[in-house]
Design a protein around this motif. Structure first.
Motif, PDB file in Angstrom:
ATOM      1  N   TYR A 283      -3.859 -96.111 -91.830  1.00  0.00           N
ATOM      2  CA  TYR A 283      -3.246 -95.628 -93.066  1.00  0.00           C
ATOM      3  C   TYR A 283      -2.742 -94.191 -92.893  1.00  0.00           C
ATOM      4  N   THR A 284      -3.589 -93.327 -92.372  1.00  0.00           N
ATOM      5  CA  THR A 284      -3.206 -91.920 -92.246  1.00  0.00           C
ATOM      6  C   THR A 284      -2.108 -91.732 -91.197  1.00  0.00           C
ATOM      7  N   ALA A 285      -2.128 -92.581 -90.138  1.00  0.00           N
ATOM      8  CA  ALA A 285      -1.096 -92.457 -89.101  1.00  0.00           C
ATOM      9  C   ALA A 285       0.300 -92.616 -89.697  1.00  0.00           C
ATOM     10  N   ALA A 286       0.434 -93.473 -90.705  1.00  0.00           N
ATOM     11  CA  ALA A 286       1.745 -93.668 -91.323  1.00  0.00           C
ATOM     12  C   ALA A 286       2.228 -92.374 -91.971  1.00  0.00           C
ATOM     13  N   PHE A 287       1.297 -91.638 -92.595  1.00  0.00           N
ATOM     14  CA  PHE A 287       1.681 -90.373 -93.237  1.00  0.00           C
ATOM     15  C   PHE A 287       1.956 -89.295 -92.191  1.00  0.00           C
ATOM     16  N   ILE A 288       1.112 -89.285 -91.135  1.00  0.00           N
ATOM     17  CA  ILE A 288       1.312 -88.286 -90.088  1.00  0.00           C
ATOM     18  C   ILE A 288       2.662 -88.511 -89.412  1.00  0.00           C
ATOM     19  N   ALA A 289       3.031 -89.783 -89.212  1.00  0.00           N
ATOM     20  CA  ALA A 289       4.309 -90.089 -88.575  1.00  0.00           C
ATOM     21  C   ALA A 289       5.464 -89.475 -89.366  1.00  0.00           C
ATOM     22  N   GLU A 290       5.395 -89.573 -90.706  1.00  0.00           N
ATOM     23  CA  GLU A 290       6.459 -88.994 -91.527  1.00  0.00           C
ATOM     24  C   GLU A 290       6.482 -87.473 -91.396  1.00  0.00           C
TER      25      GLU A 290
ATOM     26  N   PRO B 121       7.334 -76.272 -79.910  1.00  0.00           N
ATOM     27  CA  PRO B 121       6.771 -75.086 -80.588  1.00  0.00           C
ATOM     28  C   PRO B 121       7.343 -74.874 -81.989  1.00  0.00           C
ATOM     29  N   GLN B 122       8.638 -75.153 -82.154  1.00  0.00           N
ATOM     30  CA  GLN B 122       9.224 -74.945 -83.486  1.00  0.00           C
ATOM     31  C   GLN B 122       8.839 -76.047 -84.446  1.00  0.00           C
ATOM     32  N   ALA B 123       8.727 -77.283 -83.919  1.00  0.00           N
ATOM     33  CA  ALA B 123       8.358 -78.394 -84.796  1.00  0.00           C
ATOM     34  C   ALA B 123       6.908 -78.243 -85.240  1.00  0.00           C
ATOM     35  N   MET B 124       6.028 -77.810 -84.330  1.00  0.00           N
ATOM     36  CA  MET B 124       4.608 -77.702 -84.677  1.00  0.00           C
ATOM     37  C   MET B 124       4.389 -76.733 -85.832  1.00  0.00           C
ATOM     38  N   ARG B 125       5.212 -75.688 -85.882  1.00  0.00           N
ATOM     39  CA  ARG B 125       5.104 -74.724 -86.969  1.00  0.00           C
ATOM     40  C   ARG B 125       5.267 -75.410 -88.325  1.00  0.00           C
ATOM     41  N   VAL B 126       6.193 -76.379 -88.370  1.00  0.00           N
ATOM     42  CA  VAL B 126       6.425 -77.114 -89.618  1.00  0.00           C
ATOM     43  C   VAL B 126       5.367 -78.207 -89.795  1.00  0.00           C
ATOM     44  N   ILE B 127       4.933 -78.805 -88.677  1.00  0.00           N
ATOM     45  CA  ILE B 127       4.067 -79.988 -88.776  1.00  0.00           C
ATOM     46  C   ILE B 127       2.638 -79.614 -89.168  1.00  0.00           C
ATOM     47  N   ILE B 128       2.110 -78.505 -88.602  1.00  0.00           N
ATOM     48  CA  ILE B 128       0.665 -78.281 -88.728  1.00  0.00           C
ATOM     49  C   ILE B 128       0.159 -78.141 -90.164  1.00  0.00           C
ATOM     50  N   PRO B 129       0.823 -77.385 -91.065  1.00  0.00           N
ATOM     51  CA  PRO B 129       0.250 -77.324 -92.420  1.00  0.00           C
ATOM     52  C   PRO B 129       0.117 -78.698 -93.105  1.00  0.00           C
ATOM     53  N   PRO B 130       1.179 -79.530 -93.161  1.00  0.00           N
ATOM     54  CA  PRO B 130       0.941 -80.845 -93.768  1.00  0.00           C
ATOM     55  C   PRO B 130      -0.027 -81.710 -92.958  1.00  0.00           C
ATOM     56  N   LEU B 131      -0.082 -81.465 -91.652  1.00  0.00           N
ATOM     57  CA  LEU B 131      -1.006 -82.245 -90.829  1.00  0.00           C
ATOM     58  C   LEU B 131      -2.452 -81.942 -91.229  1.00  0.00           C
ATOM     59  N   THR B 132      -2.771 -80.662 -91.424  1.00  0.00           N
ATOM     60  CA  THR B 132      -4.139 -80.324 -91.833  1.00  0.00           C
ATOM     61  C   THR B 132      -4.458 -80.955 -93.181  1.00  0.00           C
ATOM     62  N   SER B 133      -3.452 -81.003 -94.077  1.00  0.00           N
ATOM     63  CA  SER B 133      -3.801 -81.589 -95.372  1.00  0.00           C
ATOM     64  C   SER B 133      -3.962 -83.104 -95.241  1.00  0.00           C
ATOM     65  N   GLN B 134      -3.291 -83.721 -94.259  1.00  0.00           N
ATOM     66  CA  GLN B 134      -3.559 -85.137 -94.002  1.00  0.00           C
ATOM     67  C   GLN B 134      -4.966 -85.334 -93.454  1.00  0.00           C
ATOM     68  N   TYR B 135      -5.414 -84.405 -92.596  1.00  0.00           N
ATOM     69  CA  TYR B 135      -6.784 -84.498 -92.083  1.00  0.00           C
ATOM     70  C   TYR B 135      -7.785 -84.406 -93.219  1.00  0.00           C
ATOM     71  N   LEU B 136      -7.488 -83.496 -94.144  1.00  0.00           N
ATOM     72  CA  LEU B 136      -8.374 -83.339 -95.294  1.00  0.00           C
ATOM     73  C   LEU B 136      -8.379 -84.615 -96.129  1.00  0.00           C
ATOM     74  N   ASN B 137      -7.188 -85.197 -96.327  1.00  0.00           N
ATOM     75  CA  ASN B 137      -7.108 -86.449 -97.077  1.00  0.00           C
ATOM     76  C   ASN B 137      -7.923 -87.532 -96.400  1.00  0.00           C
ATOM     77  N   LEU B 138      -7.812 -87.602 -95.078  1.00  0.00           N
ATOM     78  CA  LEU B 138      -8.563 -88.622 -94.350  1.00  0.00           C
ATOM     79  C   LEU B 138     -10.060 -88.439 -94.590  1.00  0.00           C
ATOM     80  N   THR B 139     -10.507 -87.182 -94.518  1.00  0.00           N
ATOM     81  CA  THR B 139     -11.927 -86.925 -94.721  1.00  0.00           C
ATOM     82  C   THR B 139     -12.354 -87.312 -96.126  1.00  0.00           C
ATOM     83  N   LYS B 140     -11.502 -86.963 -97.120  1.00  0.00           N
ATOM     84  CA  LYS B 140     -11.850 -87.334 -98.492  1.00  0.00           C
ATOM     85  C   LYS B 140     -11.818 -88.849 -98.664  1.00  0.00           C
TER      86      LYS B 140
END
Lengths: 399, 366
Positions: free
Chosen positions: A277-284, A318-337
C-alpha cells in the motif's frame, strides 16, 4: 504601534468616545480570556464526570496497574516475556512489535516504491503502464481490506502444521514459517565489533575522500571500498573466530513446531499489506521528485558531456532527493501509524496488545489510551523536527 | 535564379503509425526489447488466469452455492447478498428511504460538479446545511410518520457513505475555524489551534476510534449515553477537522496578499473580510484538497469494523462467514475492493481535473 503613539503624544481622547470593545487589542485580550475560561470549565466538567464515573465503576486512577501481573500470553515478542510479566512489560513488547513491523515495512516499501516510481517514468510503454496499474490499483483500495485479503484469503489457506511445505529446513504452514534460528556462541561479539569498526572506517574514509576531492579533484570509489569494509571485515572476523554461530532447527512436536524461529502469518500479512500500500504512495512521490528536476539541468549535463549514469547520480538524484525526502518521511510516518491496523488481524502490536488486551483486563481506559497516543505523537513530533531540520539544511540558497 | 523548395517528404514508414509507435515505445534498443518481451509474457501469464477466473469461467446466475459449478468466481454470492452489502440490516420495507437520501445527494453533487449549472452557491449551502437535516430525518426516522430505524441496523455501503459524508461535512466548519485560528494574531488562539491540529494529525485514526468508544462514555454524566455510531462519528469528526484545517490553511495561503490588503483598505472588519473576500476565493481553491481528504477518509471508514460497526467491509466478512457461503471470501474481497476502487479512483480523477482547471497561474503566495 504603542511606542509610536507615545512618541507623538496624541491629545488625550475625549472621555467615552471609544468603547473598549471598539479597540481590537482589548477585544482580543477579552476574547482569549473568555476562550481560555470556557475551555477550562469544559475540561473541569469532563474531569469531574470522569472521576465520578470511574468511582462508580470502582476503577482507581493512576499508573499503578503497570506493575501488576498481566497473565496473558503474546504470540510474538522480541524480548523475554511470559504470562507472569507485568502490564508495563506488555507495553514494551507491543511497542517493539510495532517498531519491528514498521521498520520491515519501511524497507520493503522504499525499495518497491522507488522501483515503481522510476518504472512509471520509463520510455517503455509496457513498463510504465504496469507501474501505473499497480499504483492506481493499490492506493485506491482501503489498507484494511488488503490486509484482510492477505490474511484471510491467502495465508489462511496454507496447510496445517502436519502437512507443512518443507524447504531448506524450513516449514511453511498456517501457523507461519518455522525456520532454523541462528544461535550465537562465544566469539560472536568479535564479529559485531568488526562490523561497527567497518562502519566507522567507512565514515572516516568518505571524509578523507571528500577532502581529497575538494583539494585535488581526484575521485575515490568510496561506495565500493565502504561496502568492502562493512561486509568484508565482519565476514573475515566470522571465519577467524571459527564460525561462532549454530542453527537451532524447528521440530514438529504434537500439533506445532518447537524450536527455531517462527514468522507468524499475522506479521507477514501486515507487512505485505503495509509495504504494498505505502509503495504506491512512495512511487508517486518519487515520480514527482524526478519530474521536479528542471529539464535544463539534464540539458546542461549532456552539454558538459556527462554520461547517462553519471548524470543520474550527480545531477538528477541529488536534486530529486531534496524534493522526495520530506513527503517520503511523512509516508514513513503514515506507515507507522497504519501499522496500528494490526489489531484487526491479531498481530500483537502496541494498539492490539496494550490498547486492546491490557485495556480490557485492567479497565484503565484513560491511562492506556493516553500512553498509546503519546507514543504515536512522539514519533510524529520527532518526524516533523527531522523534516524541519532537513528542509533548512537542503533549502536552495538562491541568489 | 529562383529556387523552388522540394515538397516535404513523408516521414519514414518506420517512424509513424502503429509500427513507429511500437519502435519508439516498446522496442527502442536491445534492453527495452527484452524488457518488453519478458514483461509482456509475464503480464499475459498473470492476467489471463485473473480474467478467466473473474469473467470467463465465472458463475453469474443462481440462488445458492450449488449453482456455482465451474472453477471460476462465484458471483452468485454477491448477487444474493447485494441488498445486505448496500443496506446492512436496514428493514427491507424502508430501504427506499436510503435510496431517496442518496439519490438527492447524488443529484446535488452532480449539480455542483457540472460546470454550466447556475446558482452553485445556493446549492452548496443547501447541501451543507439543509440536506443533512433531510437525510437524518429520512435515515433515522421518527418524524412525519416514518418508522424509527435504530443505528445498529444501519450497515453496508450506506453506512460507509454516512460515515464519510458526515465526517467531511461536520469537519468542514471546525476545519475553517481552526485554520483561521492558526493564522490569527492572537497568541493563545493560535497556539491552541496548533496544538489541536498537531495532536490529532499525530495519532492513528484507530486510537481515536478506541478513544471515542471507550473514553467518551466516561466523559459525560451517568445518564447520558451515545450510541456506537454517534461515538464513531464524533471521533471521526474530531480527527478529520484537523486534516481539514490544514487543507483550509493551504487555500488561505494561496490567496494573494493584495486581497487581504484591499479588504483592509476598504475598512472591512475581520469577519467581513473573511466571509466576503477571502473564504469564497479560498474555498474554491480548496476543493481538490477536500476531495483528496475525502478519499482518505472514505478508505479509512473501513476501520470502524474494529469498534463493531458493520460497514461494507465488515458486512462482507460477516456474510462470507455464513455457513451457506463459506469459502467465497475472495469474491467478497474482490467485490468490496472494486466498489472502493471505483469511488476513490473516480474522485481522484475529478480532483486532478479540478487542479488543472483551477491552476490559473496567478497565485503569488501571500
Amino acid at each position: 504601534m504603542s511606542t509610536e503613539k507615545s512618541q507623538h503624544k496624541p491629545p488625550p481622547p475625549p472621555e467615552n468616545s471609544t468603547k473598549f470593545w471598539h479597540d481590537p487589542k482589548k477585544r482580543a485580550v477579552l476574547f482569549q480570556l473568555l476562550l481560555v475560561g470556557t475551555l477550562l470549565l469544559f475540561v473541569l466538567y469532563i474531569v469531574s464526570n470522569t472521576l465520578n464515573n470511574l468511582d462508580a465503576r470502582g476503577i482507581t486512577t493512576g499508573f499503578g496497574f503497570l506493575s501488576e501481573t498481566a497473565g496473558f500470553g503474546i504470540p510474538l515478542s522480541l524480548i523475554e516475556y511470559s504470562e507472569t510479566a507485568t502490564y508495563g512489560r506488555t507495553f514494551v513488547v507491543g511497542l517493539l512489535n510495532t517498531i519491528l513491523v514498521a521498520v520491515l515495512g519501511i524497507i520493503a516499501a522504499t525499495v518497491l516504491g522507488f522501483m515503481l516510481g522510476i518504472a512509471r517514468l520509463s520510455d517503455n510503454w509496457i513498463i510504465s503502464r504496469l507501474a501505473a496499474l499497480y499504483i492506481e490499483t493499490f492506493r485506491n483500495i482501503p489498507l484494511l481490506l488488503q490486509m484482510f485479503f492477505w490474511y484471510f484469503a491467502v495465508l489462511r489457506t496454507l496447510p496445517s502444521p502436519r502437512q507443512s511445505v518443507e524447504f531448506l529446513g524450513s516449514y511453511l504452514n498456517i501457523r507461519g514459517l518455522s525456520m532454523p534460528a541462528p544461535v550465537t556462541e562465544n566469539g560472536f561479539s568479535f564479529v559485531v565489533i568488526m562490523f561497527i569498526a567497518g562502519i566507522v572506517a567507512t565514515w572516516l574514509l568518505s571524509r578523507w575522500a571528500d577532502k581529497r576531492h575538494d583539494e585535488t579533484g581526484k575521485t575515490f570509489p568510496t561506495i565500493w571500498a565502504g561496502l568492502g569494509l562493512i561486509v568484508g571485515l565482519p565476514l573475515l572476523a566470522f571465519f577467524v573466530a571459527g564460525m561462532p554461530v549454530s542453527l537451532d532447527h524447528p521440530e514438529l512436536k504434537g500439533f506445532n513446531f518447537k524450536g527455531g524461529m517462527t514468522i507468524i502469518p499475522e506479521l507477514v500479512a501486515l507487512w505485505l499489506a503495509l509495504s504494498i500500500y505505502t509503495a504506491a504512495f512512495i512511487a508517486e512521490t518519487v515520480r514527482a521528485g524526478i519530474l521536479a528536476v528542471p529539464n535544463g539541468q539534464l540539458e546542461a549535463a549532456s552539454a558538459l558531456g556527462l554520461p547517462k549514469v553519471r548524470t543520474l547520480r550527480l545531477i538528477v538524484i541529488p536534486q530529486a532527493m531534496r524534493v522526495i525526502i520530506p513527503p517520503l518521511t511523512s509516508q514513513y510516518l503514515n506507515l507507522t501509524k497504519n501499522s496500528s491496523l494490526a489489531t484487526a488481524i491479531g498481530y500483537p502490536d502496541l494498539v492490539s496488545v496494550f490498547a486492546g488486551t491490557t485495556l480490557n483486563q485492567t479497565g484503565q481506559a484513560i491511562e492506556v489510551i493516553m500512553m498509546t497516543m503519546a507514543v504515536y505523537l512522539t514519533l510524529s513530533i520527532l518526524t516533523s523536527i527531522f523534516m524541519n531540520w532537513y528542509n533548512k539544511r537542503m533549502s536552495l540558497v538562491e541568489r | 535564379m529562383k529556387y523552388d523548395s522540394q515538397p516535404t517528404l513523408p516521414a519514414p514508414a518506420s517512424t509513424i503509425g502503429a509500427v513507429g509507435w511500437m519502435r519508439k515505445h516498446l522496442f527502442n534498443g536491445p534492453i527495452n526489447t527484452i524488457a518488453t518481451l519478458v514483461l509482456g509474457y509475464f503480464s499475459i501469464i498473470f492476467l489471463w488466469p485473473v480474467l478467466d477466473w473473474s469473467l470467463l469461467s465465472a458463475d453469474w446466475i443462481g440462488t445458492t452455492r450449488n449453482d456455482c459449478t465451474s472453477d471460476g468466481a462465484c458471483w452468485v454470492f454477491i448477487g444474493q447478498r447485494l441488498d445486505q452489502f448496500l443496506y446492512g440490516f436496514y428493514p427491507e420495507a424502508e430501504t427506499w428511504r436510503l435510496d431517496t437520501a442518496f439519490f438527492i445527494l447524488a443529484a446535488l453533487i452532480a449539480w455542483l460538479i457540472i460546470p454550466s449549472t447556475p446558482r452553485k452557491g445556493w446549492v452548496a449551502t443547501f447541501t451543507l446545511v439543509i440536506f443533512p437535516i433531510i437525510a437524518f430525518i429520512l435515515l433515522s426516522g421518527g418524524y412525519f410518520g416514518l418508522e424509527t430505524v435504530e443505528t445498529h441496523k444501519w450497515g453496508g455501503l450506506s453506512l460507509t457513505l454516512v460515515l464519510a459524508v458526515v465526517g467531511i461535512v461536520a469537519a468542514l466548519p471546525f476545519g475553517v475555524l481552526l485554520a483561521l485560528g492558526r493564522q490569527s494574531d492572537m497568541p493563545i488562539v493560535r497556539s491552541l489551534s496548533v496544538v489541536y491540529i498537531e495532536i490529532w494529525r499525530g495519532v492513528p485514526l484507530i486510537t481515536v476510534l478506541f478513544m471515542a468508544s471507550v473514553m467518551l462514555p466516561l466523559f459525560f454524566p451517568e445518564g447520558m449515553t451515545f450510541d456506537k455510531l454517534l461515538r464513531a462519528l464524533i471521533g471521526i469528526t474530531l480527527f478529520q477537522s484537523a486534516y481539514m484545517a490544514e487543507v483550509v490553511r493551504g487555500g488561505l495561503q494561496a490567496i494573494p496578499k493584495g486581497q487581504y490588503e484591499a479588504a483592509d483598505a476598504l475598512g472591512l472588519g475581520y469577519w467581513q473580510k473573511m466571509i466576503m473576500i477571502i473564504l469564497p476565493q479560498a474555498l474554491k481553491l480548496m476543493i481538490p484538497g477536500i476531495v483528496n481528504t475525502f478519499i482518505a477518509l472514505f478508505k479509512d471508514t473501513s476501520l470502524v469494523l474494529i469498534i463493531g460497526l458493520f460497514d461494507l467491509l465488515a458486512i462482507m466478512q460477516a456474510s462470507a462467514n455464513d455457513p451457506n457461503w463459506i469459502g467465497f471470501s475472495t469474491e467478497g474481497y474482490v467485490f468490496v475492493a472494486l466498489v472502493f476502487w471505483v469511488f476513490c479512483f473516480g474522485m481522484s480523477r475529478y480532483s486532478m481535473h479540478l487542479e488543472k482547471r483551477l491552476h490559473t497561474g496567478h497565485s503569488n503566495r501571500a
